[in-house]
Design a protein around this motif. Structure first.
Motif, short mmCIF file in Angstrom:
data_model
loop_
_atom_site.label_atom_id
_atom_site.label_comp_id
_atom_site.label_asym_id
_atom_site.label_seq_id
_atom_site.Cartn_x
_atom_site.Cartn_y
_atom_site.Cartn_z
N PHE A 297 -1.61 -23.30 4.84
CA PHE A 297 -1.00 -22.26 4.00
C PHE A 297 -1.78 -20.96 4.17
CE2 PHE A 297 -1.42 -20.20 -0.27
CZ PHE A 297 -0.20 -19.56 -0.25
N ILE A 298 -3.10 -21.06 4.14
CA ILE A 298 -3.93 -19.86 4.30
C ILE A 298 -3.77 -19.27 5.70
CG2 ILE A 298 -6.33 -19.03 4.38
CD1 ILE A 298 -5.07 -19.40 1.54
N PHE A 299 -3.61 -20.13 6.70
CA PHE A 299 -3.38 -19.64 8.07
C PHE A 299 -2.11 -18.76 8.09
CE2 PHE A 299 -1.39 -20.29 12.30
CZ PHE A 299 -2.35 -19.66 13.06
N SER A 300 -1.05 -19.24 7.41
CA SER A 300 0.19 -18.46 7.38
C SER A 300 -0.01 -17.14 6.61
CB SER A 300 1.33 -19.28 6.77
OG SER A 300 1.17 -19.39 5.38
N GLU A 301 -0.84 -17.17 5.58
CA GLU A 301 -1.12 -15.96 4.81
C GLU A 301 -1.89 -14.93 5.65
OE1 GLU A 301 0.67 -15.83 2.02
OE2 GLU A 301 -0.91 -15.89 0.53
N VAL A 302 -2.85 -15.43 6.43
CA VAL A 302 -3.62 -14.53 7.29
C VAL A 302 -2.68 -13.87 8.30
CG1 VAL A 302 -5.41 -14.45 9.07
CG2 VAL A 302 -5.81 -15.76 6.99
N MET A 303 -1.78 -14.66 8.89
CA MET A 303 -0.82 -14.11 9.86
C MET A 303 0.09 -13.07 9.20
SD MET A 303 -1.32 -15.28 12.81
CE MET A 303 -3.06 -15.50 12.64
N PHE A 304 0.49 -13.36 7.96
CA PHE A 304 1.37 -12.48 7.20
C PHE A 304 0.71 -11.10 7.02
CE2 PHE A 304 2.74 -10.85 3.06
CZ PHE A 304 4.11 -11.00 3.11
N PHE A 305 -0.51 -11.11 6.53
CA PHE A 305 -1.20 -9.83 6.31
C PHE A 305 -1.58 -9.17 7.64
CE2 PHE A 305 -1.76 -11.15 1.85
CZ PHE A 305 -1.38 -9.96 1.24
N ALA A 306 -1.90 -10.00 8.65
CA ALA A 306 -2.24 -9.44 9.96
C ALA A 306 -1.06 -8.63 10.50
CB ALA A 306 -2.61 -10.55 10.93
N ALA A 307 0.17 -9.09 10.25
CA ALA A 307 1.35 -8.38 10.73
C ALA A 307 1.45 -7.00 10.09
CB ALA A 307 2.61 -9.19 10.43
N PHE A 308 1.18 -6.92 8.77
CA PHE A 308 1.30 -5.62 8.09
C PHE A 308 0.13 -4.70 8.41
CE2 PHE A 308 4.07 -8.09 5.04
CZ PHE A 308 5.23 -7.61 5.60
N PHE A 309 -1.08 -5.26 8.48
CA PHE A 309 -2.22 -4.44 8.92
C PHE A 309 -1.99 -3.98 10.37
CE2 PHE A 309 -4.77 -6.28 5.38
CZ PHE A 309 -5.29 -5.10 4.87
N GLY A 310 -1.40 -4.88 11.17
CA GLY A 310 -1.10 -4.55 12.57
C GLY A 310 -0.12 -3.40 12.66
#
Lengths: 66, 288
Positions: free
Chosen positions: B88-101
């Motif tokens: 779940f946390i892995f998916s959260e990291v990817m989620f925020f990485a997309a917006f920071f990206g």
């Protein structure tokens, strides 16, 4: 200054990551998770205070580190 | 499935709650669309969806908590909970990485490209590569906004969230040392700090919309600002809700120094949301 801030961020992320690793591995039987989380929050506080103080005393320009 | 395996794995009873959750989502989606299209009673449909969602949370959480307290979760189930948390946390990291990206791409790559000599002369003459910007072609058309500065509410909110990180860690130590008063007090303070953070964030948004011309429609700056801070705020709301459940469970005498996965997961999640905020404060508010 910028390198120092980035180093802090790196260690904050590393301690948070280690806490998650211990959360999965130790299954609540050790104190390693809470210890790593303590490190995490201490580093974040130091970074925030340093950024505030740096700006207040004019070491860091008003519009941030570029 | 063989008997040996059913002994090893705990199989929960068939549950109504995923169905109730789907009804809540449907009502919320329909209500949301009705509200945006300004159709009568849209707000009520949306509110009904939220009410059903709360009913589902109350019922589903209760069922899981009763199972846990009845000792039905063996080591196998515990391990599956912990691994689920990890993914779940892995998916959260990817989620925020997309917006920071998206923010990184805009600031470091696309804005300078659009302003460089050749592109600029062909497409957007006179566009300057500065940040904050609404984007080329938009700034002239009345997108006059003031960017959100770091000092004031964002700095106070950073301090509030960092303090809540301290209080939740204090509560965590209380649990590990079997000090229930410390656990309950620490959690209560964390919930209070989370609620104040959300209230200040709501005030900041209201101010941005009414006084600063800073809206979700204010070009690329407004879009990235509200996407990042808005989704973070939503995470704080989710975290606060989970912390309230942990507080009530702690008051009810749940959790021991060795058996407390729910608390540890929520505590870690709160630290994660706190770290995302520190990054937001530095990258979104401060480096403008």
């Amino acid at each position: 200054m910028r390198i120092l801030a980035l180093l802090f961020i790196f260690f904050i992320l590393a301690s948070l990551g280690s806490a998650l690793y211990y959360l999965i591995k130790d299954k609540g039987q050790s104190e390693r998770t809470v210890k790593m989380l303590t490190v995490r929050v201490a580093l974040s506080l130091i970074l925030f205070i340093a950024l505030m103080a740096g700006t207040y005393f004019g070491i860091i320009p008003q519009n941030g580190l570029r | 499935m063989s008997l040996a395996q059913t002994d090893k794995y705990y199989l929960p009873q068939p549950s109504i709650w995923p169905f109730v959750g789907s009804v809540a989502l449907l009502l919320m989606a329909v209500g949301g669309v009705m509200t945006m299209r300004e159709i009568d009673n849209g707000g009520w449909v949306l509110l009904a969806g939220v009410a059903v969602l709360f009913y589902m949370m109350f019922g589903w959480f209760g069922e899981v908590i009763r199972d846990s307290e009845a000792g039905r979760y063996n080591k196998q189930v515990d391990a599956s909970f912990r691994w689920s948390m990890g993914w779940f946390i892995f998916s959260e990291v990817m989620f925020f990485a997309a917006f920071f990206g998206a923010l990184f791409y805009t600031r470091v790559l696309s804005v300078p490209w659009l302003a460089d000599a050749e592109t600029g002369s062909l497409l957007w003459e006179g566009f300057q590569a500065t940040w904050p910007t609404a984007g080329p072609g938009l700034t002239k058309d009345g997108f006059d906004f003031t960017p959100m500065g770091a000092w004031g509410i964002p700095a106070i909110n950073t301090l509030l969230l960092l303090s809540s990180g301290v209080t939740v860690t204090w509560a965590h130590w209380g649990l590990k040392k079997s000090n229930r008063t410390q656990l309950i007090l620490g959690l209560a303070m964390t919930v209070a700090l989370g609620v104040v953070f959300l209230a200040l964030q709501a005030y900041e948004y209201e101010h941005a919309y009414s006084e600063m011309g800073l809206t979700l429609g204010a070009g690329v700056y407004g879009a990235t600002f509200f996407m990042l801070t808005g989704f973070h705020g939503f995470h704080v709301l989710v975290g606060t809700t989970m912390l309230i459940v942990m507080l009530l469970r702690s008051i009810a005498g749940h959790f021991t120094a060795e058996h407390h996965f729910a608390f540890e997961a929520v505590s870690w999640y709160w630290h994660f949301v706190d770290v995302v905020w520190v990054l937001l404060f530095i990258l979104v508010y401060w480096l403008i």
